[in-house]
Design a protein around this motif. Sequence first.
Motif, mmCIF file in Angstrom:
data_model
loop_
_atom_site.group_PDB
_atom_site.id
_atom_site.type_symbol
_atom_site.label_atom_id
_atom_site.label_comp_id
_atom_site.label_asym_id
_atom_site.label_seq_id
_atom_site.Cartn_x
_atom_site.Cartn_y
_atom_site.Cartn_z
ATOM 1 N N ALA A 89 34.083 -36.734 34.514
ATOM 2 C CA ALA A 89 33.488 -35.419 34.778
ATOM 3 C C ALA A 89 34.417 -34.307 34.304
ATOM 4 O O ALA A 89 33.966 -33.295 33.729
ATOM 5 N N ASP A 90 35.717 -34.467 34.509
ATOM 6 C CA ASP A 90 36.692 -33.488 34.008
ATOM 7 C C ASP A 90 36.688 -33.454 32.482
ATOM 8 O O ASP A 90 36.764 -32.382 31.866
ATOM 9 N N LYS A 91 36.588 -34.625 31.875
ATOM 10 C CA LYS A 91 36.650 -34.720 30.420
ATOM 11 C C LYS A 91 35.481 -34.000 29.748
ATOM 12 O O LYS A 91 35.640 -33.357 28.701
ATOM 13 N N ILE A 92 34.309 -34.078 30.343
ATOM 14 C CA ILE A 92 33.141 -33.400 29.760
ATOM 15 C C ILE A 92 33.031 -31.955 30.237
ATOM 16 O O ILE A 92 32.087 -31.249 29.896
ATOM 17 N N LYS A 93 34.014 -31.528 31.047
ATOM 18 C CA LYS A 93 34.076 -30.162 31.561
ATOM 19 C C LYS A 93 32.877 -29.825 32.447
ATOM 20 O O LYS A 93 32.277 -28.743 32.331
ATOM 21 N N ALA A 94 32.538 -30.767 33.327
ATOM 22 C CA ALA A 94 31.487 -30.509 34.307
ATOM 23 C C ALA A 94 31.977 -29.448 35.296
ATOM 24 O O ALA A 94 33.155 -29.426 35.674
ATOM 25 N N VAL A 95 31.082 -28.547 35.716
ATOM 26 C CA VAL A 95 31.482 -27.526 36.688
ATOM 27 C C VAL A 95 31.352 -28.046 38.111
ATOM 28 O O VAL A 95 32.091 -27.627 39.005
ATOM 29 N N LYS A 96 30.418 -28.964 38.307
ATOM 30 C CA LYS A 96 30.231 -29.553 39.636
ATOM 31 C C LYS A 96 29.903 -31.035 39.487
ATOM 32 O O LYS A 96 29.299 -31.464 38.501
ATOM 33 N N LYS B 109 38.581 -28.104 42.851
ATOM 34 C CA LYS B 109 38.643 -29.419 43.505
ATOM 35 C C LYS B 109 38.218 -29.401 44.972
ATOM 36 O O LYS B 109 38.486 -30.353 45.710
ATOM 37 N N THR B 110 37.538 -28.336 45.385
ATOM 38 C CA THR B 110 37.014 -28.315 46.757
ATOM 39 C C THR B 110 35.670 -29.033 46.786
ATOM 40 O O THR B 110 35.002 -29.173 45.760
ATOM 41 N N LEU C 67 27.742 -35.011 48.714
ATOM 42 C CA LEU C 67 28.994 -34.288 48.565
ATOM 43 C C LEU C 67 28.941 -33.549 47.236
ATOM 44 O O LEU C 67 28.637 -34.151 46.196
ATOM 45 N N VAL C 68 29.158 -32.248 47.236
ATOM 46 C CA VAL C 68 29.170 -31.452 46.003
ATOM 47 C C VAL C 68 30.599 -30.990 45.762
ATOM 48 O O VAL C 68 31.160 -30.224 46.549
ATOM 49 N N LYS C 69 31.186 -31.472 44.675
ATOM 50 C CA LYS C 69 32.585 -31.201 44.376
ATOM 51 C C LYS C 69 32.692 -30.146 43.276
ATOM 52 O O LYS C 69 32.098 -30.287 42.203
ATOM 53 N N ASN C 70 33.434 -29.066 43.542
ATOM 54 C CA ASN C 70 33.723 -28.043 42.535
ATOM 55 C C ASN C 70 34.869 -28.558 41.672
ATOM 56 O O ASN C 70 35.984 -28.767 42.158
ATOM 57 N N MET C 71 34.599 -28.771 40.367
ATOM 58 C CA MET C 71 35.585 -29.412 39.503
ATOM 59 C C MET C 71 36.709 -28.472 39.082
ATOM 60 O O MET C 71 37.728 -28.927 38.556
ATOM 61 N N LYS C 72 36.525 -27.167 39.316
ATOM 62 C CA LYS C 72 37.588 -26.217 38.953
ATOM 63 C C LYS C 72 38.665 -26.153 40.028
ATOM 64 O O LYS C 72 39.852 -26.270 39.740
ATOM 65 N N PHE D 194 27.451 -16.405 23.745
ATOM 66 C CA PHE D 194 26.598 -17.544 24.081
ATOM 67 C C PHE D 194 27.409 -18.612 24.801
ATOM 68 O O PHE D 194 28.451 -19.046 24.319
ATOM 69 N N GLN D 195 26.936 -18.997 25.974
ATOM 70 C CA GLN D 195 27.624 -19.990 26.773
ATOM 71 C C GLN D 195 26.886 -21.331 26.694
ATOM 72 O O GLN D 195 25.669 -21.376 26.574
ATOM 73 N N GLU D 196 27.671 -22.380 26.741
ATOM 74 C CA GLU D 196 27.046 -23.700 26.814
ATOM 75 C C GLU D 196 26.362 -23.861 28.175
ATOM 76 O O GLU D 196 26.691 -23.177 29.142
ATOM 77 N N SER D 197 25.427 -24.781 28.259
ATOM 78 C CA SER D 197 24.736 -25.011 29.526
ATOM 79 C C SER D 197 25.718 -25.524 30.574
ATOM 80 O O SER D 197 26.744 -26.134 30.255
ATOM 81 N N GLU D 198 25.409 -25.255 31.842
ATOM 82 C CA GLU D 198 26.263 -25.690 32.946
ATOM 83 C C GLU D 198 26.124 -27.201 33.108
ATOM 84 O O GLU D 198 25.024 -27.715 33.285
ATOM 85 N N LYS D 199 27.257 -27.900 33.061
ATOM 86 C CA LYS D 199 27.233 -29.359 33.126
ATOM 87 C C LYS D 199 27.410 -29.841 34.574
ATOM 88 O O LYS D 199 28.353 -29.445 35.250
ATOM 89 N N ILE D 200 26.472 -30.670 34.992
ATOM 90 C CA ILE D 200 26.494 -31.271 36.333
ATOM 91 C C ILE D 200 26.647 -32.774 36.172
ATOM 92 O O ILE D 200 25.911 -33.402 35.411
ATOM 93 N N PHE D 201 27.599 -33.350 36.894
ATOM 94 C CA PHE D 201 27.803 -34.794 36.815
ATOM 95 C C PHE D 201 27.348 -35.445 38.122
ATOM 96 O O PHE D 201 27.617 -34.936 39.210
ATOM 97 N N ILE D 202 26.646 -36.560 38.003
ATOM 98 C CA ILE D 202 26.194 -37.328 39.168
ATOM 99 C C ILE D 202 27.091 -38.554 39.295
ATOM 100 O O ILE D 202 27.153 -39.384 38.380
#
Length: 414
Positions: free
Chosen positions: A375-382, A404-405, A397-402, A320-328
């Motif tokens: 956003a990094d602290k809450i482990k947002a993916v984007k 950093k692109t 702008l959509v930033k990939n938090m893994k 079971f995976q947690e939901s994908e976190k998106i930060f605005i």
Amino acid sequence: MNYKAPRGTHDIFGANALAMSLLEQQARVIFKKHGFEEIRTPAFEDAALFMRSIGQTTDIVEKEMYIFEDRKSRKLALRPEGTASLVRAFIENRLDISMPAGRFFYIGEMFRYERPQTGRYRQFHQVGAEFLGNPSPAADAEIIILAQDLLFSVGIKEMDVRVNSLGCEKCRYLFREALVKYFCSVRDLCEDCIRRLEKNPLRVLDCKTDSHKFTGVPRISDYLCDYCKDSFNLVLSLLESAGCNYTADEKLVRGLDYYTRTVFEIRSDAVGSQDALVAGGRYDNLVGELGGQNTPAVGFALGSERVLLAARNTGFFDSFQESEKIFIAIADQELFNEAFSFAVKMIRNGSKSGKDISVFGPVNGKSLTSQLKFADKIKAVKTIVFAKTEFENGKFLVKNMKDKTQVEVLIDEL
């Protein structure tokens, strides 16, 4: 002063809260398939309800109940188990008249003052089911299979189903006499055993201190009447026909006085040492003893914490995976209202589409650097960034938090 949770209690959050919710969701799905309806009872009741139903000589009543007086000196108790409360509700709400063959389940917190250990707490959670109004051994078999289905649903495959019959009142009277005679011949019984021997000899079989002394104990099967034997044999036959592997265990007596005939436990060594995850049985006299019409009944309860511990050890919850976190985020504070409106739309549209996402932000009054750190602290993916120039051109702008692109994306496409 630093406050801590009381001994024997625990906070449930993060992955543990998710696991608890998943177990309860699975339970509701399984119960619905079997035709059971939910019932919710108060967290505390008249203390006499539990004393009368569970039994004065049980460990629960003698040692473990949380009893208190309210402002009018009424003696109340936090519920130590779910069956007595459900039966009280069954009678008080006249369900014994409107729903004489009722199938009910409950999910909630119970309270017992016992020594905390792995998977056992003084405030704990139970999931239980009660099948009232059906005297058939088929109801016993269905309850056992229902409990097994629930464990299967959370990934517990290896389990040890133990079944026994305690017989009816006539059977137990003869068995009781035989036990008294036998235990009187055992030397140096502990104080608990001596006290139980006078009030309820079956409870001596539960003793952890003296159990090693009990060799050649009388067998309940030798004292069952023909009806109880036939009923028990039918339960076993039905379990076999349903593909349920079981062990007939004559030492299984359970710790509650209201049980009659079939009792059972489902154990698993997935918690480190083999222990009961589920326990239950038939209690044909309890409804009548508590003031209702004579109503046969059978049920079970499982300890949620212990079941989850077993399920985690099997690796089930790893899937079971947690939901994908998106930060605005906002690069320009003047775009806060637009970002806030967009976040609300994203939450609502994500919910409608069935996408498993969680949306965080925007945060007002923080620099973009601070927002990205959050956003990094809450482990947002984007992270979706509202920047003035791009926004005026209809883009984010959509930033990939893994890695950093980041890329520019048209608002309509997103």
